[in-house]
Design an enzyme around this catalytic site. Structure first.
Site, PDB file in Angstrom:
ATOM      1  N   TYR A  40     -21.771 -18.608   6.365  1.00  0.00           N
ATOM      2  CA  TYR A  40     -22.832 -18.148   5.394  1.00  0.00           C
ATOM      3  C   TYR A  40     -24.225 -18.944   5.989  1.00  0.00           C
ATOM      4  O   TYR A  40     -24.306 -18.692   7.132  1.00  0.00           O
ATOM      5  CB  TYR A  40     -22.628 -18.851   3.827  1.00  0.00           C
ATOM      6  CG  TYR A  40     -23.585 -18.407   2.769  1.00  0.00           C
ATOM      7  CD1 TYR A  40     -23.541 -16.835   2.563  1.00  0.00           C
ATOM      8  CD2 TYR A  40     -24.358 -19.153   1.787  1.00  0.00           C
ATOM      9  CE1 TYR A  40     -24.305 -16.277   1.761  1.00  0.00           C
ATOM     10  CE2 TYR A  40     -25.074 -18.539   1.052  1.00  0.00           C
ATOM     11  CZ  TYR A  40     -25.063 -17.031   0.888  1.00  0.00           C
ATOM     12  OH  TYR A  40     -25.922 -16.619  -0.161  1.00  0.00           O
ATOM     13  N   LYS A  95      -2.536   1.652  -6.101  1.00  0.00           N
ATOM     14  CA  LYS A  95      -3.085   2.540  -4.910  1.00  0.00           C
ATOM     15  C   LYS A  95      -3.482   1.544  -3.867  1.00  0.00           C
ATOM     16  O   LYS A  95      -3.121   1.658  -2.471  1.00  0.00           O
ATOM     17  CB  LYS A  95      -4.127   3.328  -5.332  1.00  0.00           C
ATOM     18  CG  LYS A  95      -4.216   4.667  -4.358  1.00  0.00           C
ATOM     19  CD  LYS A  95      -2.798   5.622  -4.338  1.00  0.00           C
ATOM     20  CE  LYS A  95      -3.071   6.765  -3.483  1.00  0.00           C
ATOM     21  NZ  LYS A  95      -3.517   7.904  -4.349  1.00  0.00           N
ATOM     22  N   GLU A 137      -9.394   9.120  -7.113  1.00  0.00           N
ATOM     23  CA  GLU A 137      -8.241   9.259  -7.932  1.00  0.00           C
ATOM     24  C   GLU A 137      -8.372   9.437  -9.293  1.00  0.00           C
ATOM     25  O   GLU A 137      -9.102   8.992  -9.823  1.00  0.00           O
ATOM     26  CB  GLU A 137      -7.744   7.867  -7.466  1.00  0.00           C
ATOM     27  CG  GLU A 137      -6.271   7.711  -7.890  1.00  0.00           C
ATOM     28  CD  GLU A 137      -5.642   7.881  -6.683  1.00  0.00           C
ATOM     29  OE1 GLU A 137      -4.132   8.099  -7.006  1.00  0.00           O
ATOM     30  OE2 GLU A 137      -5.708   8.257  -5.811  1.00  0.00           O
ATOM     31  N   ALA A 199      -3.973  19.387  -7.727  1.00  0.00           N
ATOM     32  CA  ALA A 199      -2.837  19.353  -6.819  1.00  0.00           C
ATOM     33  C   ALA A 199      -2.286  20.757  -6.304  1.00  0.00           C
ATOM     34  O   ALA A 199      -2.148  21.281  -4.943  1.00  0.00           O
ATOM     35  CB  ALA A 199      -1.532  18.540  -7.167  1.00  0.00           C
TER      36      ALA A 199
END
Length: 771
Positions: A40, A95, A137, A199
């Protein structure tokens, strides 16, 4: 498992011990003030200034290049529908987990609270500088089409809506191979597509890209066949509208070559299947229940080539075969897009991989003698370790060839090796282990089933199809605990001390007495011993009333091992039992021997331990690469403790020259391949990645494995008992539920192997007797 139990287990899994499924882990040192000043202020200013000069330097100085956003608004989550952004978060985290474990890609999941297309697109564009790629998604159609199309055009990083393209890519690979097996050409086949969602539309578009003709395609939605004379068709549906005068699935299936199901369960009847053309290809991909059940379909047509979305049947169309590896390849060349060329390259690579010889590790995982390209194997298995090294390079090369790659790859072999190394810390081996046990579950006695954690493990083994549990212990206590955890399966419960078991207990006692009567055992003492659960359980395995045994949760290892040695005994040709622990370490799976039994083995004992461990390693589909460890390196000490290891190695080199084993060797040299190659280039281990350590005594082995387990939080599977005549395995005191489940899988695999060996011996004997 009851629905309520499954619900509770799922909730506990996501809540404990830490809420959620992913976390952020530092990749740089941070122990000192100097480290923090670099991480940092003030040190961080330097990379900031470099990125200000050229924003592409963000890939050099930050995690951007390996970071993907999984983004949803929660409008089409799994089969749950529009449940909102917050409710979608567990799926998005899941996911992210798959991205990490299959392709080592880091993920931030982003849930966006809007159903407005413009707001959603602008949000993604605003946060895009953080990421190397965007995975859309669970966004409902038709909005998903516009969102993806716009973001692909307006962003300079890879964008993909996996719900559309994942299934398309995997099913297209399967379709190409199925057509080859059926001796059909994609340009000529008649295709029926049941479903018209994101799909289904994407699948059909990709099939057309590979040559399928629009006039040969019939698509159906919930209203029936999509025809050109239907009103109010969306742009996406209109592309696949047919001019044929048919209205139903029944009519569409007549003489069709291919059925693609992305709709709902049980809508295809046997009669429909019979009406299809010769060698029909049926991809019934509705989950969890396909459009026609697999067993019914293959019973109806013996010439069928079938795939589903399920893992319990051949040819699973699983998106995890695609999205992790496609993004991996796109990120690695800093692609600005995921274009059609890249998707088609993934399809071809998957299709070709299915035609290659399958690694033994995959055969073992799926309980197959030899998986080979054919009707039951048209796409690779999700556990195939080759995926990481084959699909990303194909995608990366397509990105380069199509002009969207910004960092081209020059050395493809080096790139492939780097991909293989990415998954060194992954615990795929555990999943392989459990999957292999499921292929042929065995009857496993849980000798301490009145212990809650043992019973929980038995419940998981039962629910997951890993084993058929036999519960040993106090019947009332077991039943009470079963009610508590809602384990309502009809499994045997046996209390060796009960009157109910008296006939069997007396029978076991007589058998044991006959075996040990000349070793100080009386019939009375045998009857008394059979009241003890470990003696009773061992006799169950001996007498064929069970296939394997798990014990040791609440008793010391020596206490449990003694009856196993007395009743079960050693396998033919074995002079000493031994134990190995499989540790899931940062550098990959490592076997450590002997961790539990032999206190100070001789050189001959060490050689035998190495041999038994090598066989165990091979059972996992791995080539054993064994370092015989010591405080000495190749003769640097002449002390007897070093000499015995050296003598063991000499014995192995002389009588088993094909074994990859060497020593004596210090552990740091064993684990540092560069140092080993540099200092000891003559070693059989030079240039190899060692996966097995055999220690000179029990102190060293036991201390090492427990240090790894506690300090590095390495998952341990074991001790795996080696050299016994029957499959018996002893837990460490207070083993966790997961450890017991893993050991149950080991016991089942052990039983599978011993059964296979016995069958081979029987067949060989029968063959010899007929000569």
């Amino acid at each position: 498992m009851s629905k309520q139990t499954k619900r509770r287990e799922a909730l506990v899994y996501h809540a404990k011990p830490t809420p959620g499924k992913i976390k952020i882990v530092p990749t740089k040192k941070y122990a000192t003030q100097r480290d923090l000043s670099l991480a940092y202020s003030p040190g961080v200013a330097e990379p900031c200034l470099e990125i200000e000069k050229d924003k592409n330097n963000a890939y050099k100085y930050t995690a951007k290049g390996n970071l993907v956003a999984v983004i949803s608004n929660g409008t089409a989550v799994l089969g749950l529908g529009n449940i909102g952004p917050e409710a979608s978060k567990p799926v998005m985290e899941g996911k992210g987990l798959l991205f990490k474990i299959f392709a080592d890609i880091d993920v931030f999941d982003i849930e966006v609270d809007t159903e407005n297309i413009e707001e959603f697109i602008q949000t993604v564009k605003n946060i895009a500088p953080t990421f190397g790629g965007i995975n859309l998604e669970d966004i409902k159609a038709p909005e998903a089409f516009e969102i993806e199309c716009r973001l692909k055009d307006e962003l300079d990083i890879p964008v993909m809506h996996d719900d559309q393209h994942g299934t398309a890519i995997i099913s297209a690979a399967a379709l190409l191979n199925a057509l080859e097996l059926a001796n059909k050409q994609i340009e000529k086949v008649k295709i029926v597509v049941s479903g018209a969602g994101a799909a289904a539309i994407s699948c059909t578009k990709l099939y057309k890209a590979f040559g399928a003709k629009g006039e040969n395609i019939v698509m159906l939605d919930s209203k029936g066949v999509i025809r050109k004379d239907r009103d109010n068709l969306t742009e996406q549906k209109a592309e696949f509208a047919t001019s044929r005068k048919i209205d139903t699935l029944d009519e569409a299936m007549k003489d069709a070559d291919v059925f693609i199901g992305l709709s709902t369960s049980d809508i295809v009847s046997p009669d429909m299947l019979k009406s299809m053309a010769k060698n029909p290809i049926v991809f019934a991909m509705a989950n969890p229940d396909p459009e026609i059940k697999y067993n019914l379909a293959v019973k109806t047509r013996d010439d069928i080539i079938m795939a589903t979305g399920r893992s319990d049947h051949p040819n699973q169309v699983n998106n995890v075969l695609g999205f992790p590896f496609i993004f991996r390849g796109a990120l690695d060349v800093r692609s600005t897009k995921i274009n059609e060329a890249m998707k088609m390259a993934a399809v071809k690579a998957l299709a070709e991989l299915a035609k290659e010889p399958v690694p033994e590790q995959v055969n073992i995982a799926y309980g197959e003698t030899r998986l080979a390209f054919g009707k039951d194997y048209i796409i690779p298995k999700p556990f195939d370790p080759r995926l990481i090294a084959e699909i990303p390079p194909a995608v990366a090369k397509a990105a380069m060839d199509s002009g969207v790659a910004q960092e081209p790859i020059d050395d493809w072999e080096a790139y492939k090796e780097s991909l293989r190394q990415r998954l060194g810390s992954d615990n795929k081996l555990v999943r392989l282990l459990l999957n292999r046990a499921r292929t042929n579950p065995k009857r496993v006695v849980f000798a301490e089933a009145d212990q809650l954690d043992v019973l929980k493990a038995a419940q998981i083994a039962y629910d997951e199809g890993i084993a058929h549990p036999i519960l040993l212990g106090r019947k009332e206590a077991i039943q009470r605990l079963m009610e508590e955890i809602e384990f309502d399966a009809d499994v045997p419960i046996i209390d060796p001390k009960s009157d109910e078991e008296l006939p069997r207990k007396n029978e076991y006692a007589k058998v044991y007495w006959q075996q040990r009567k000349r070793k100080g055992v009386t019939l009375y003492s045998a009857e008394k011993l059979m009241r003890e659960r470990n003696y009773f359980a061992a006799m169950m395995v001996n007498q064929g009333d069970a296939d394997a045994l798990i014990s040791g949760y609440s008793r010391s290892y020596p206490t449990v091992f003694k009856p196993m040695l007395e009743l079960i005994g050693l396998a033919k040709g074995v002079t000493r039992a031994a134990a190995t622990n499989l540790m899931m370490t940062q550098r990959g799976p490592m076997f450590l021997s002997d961790t539990s039994i032999n206190i100070n083995p001789s050189s001959k004992d060490l050689a035998k331990i190495a041999q038994m461990t090598a066989k165990t390693v091979s059972l996992f589909g791995m080539e054993p690469v064994i370092a015989m460890t010591s405080y000495s390196n190749f003769g640097s000490s002449t002390h007897e403790n070093a000499n015995k290891v050296r003598d063991a190695v000499a014995y192995l080199h002389r009588y088993y020259p094909d074994m990859i084993v060497d020593g004596e060797l210090q552990t740091d040299f064993a684990l540092n391949s560069e140092m080993l190659q540099d200092i000891f280039p003559f070693s059989k281990l030079a240039g190899r990645k060692i996966n097995t350590l055999v220690f000179p005594n029990l102190d060293a082995a036991n201390i090492t494995y427990k240090l790894l387990k506690e300090l590095n939080k390495s998952e341990s599977i074991g001790p795996i008992l080696m050299g016994m005549r029957k499959p018996v395995h002893i837990l460490q005191l207070d083993a966790s539920v997961d450890e017991i489940v893993n050991m149950t899988a080991i016991a089942v695999i052990d039983a599978q192997q011993k059964e296979k060996k016995a069958q081979e011996i029987k067949a060989r004997t029968a063959s010899e007797s007929t000569l």
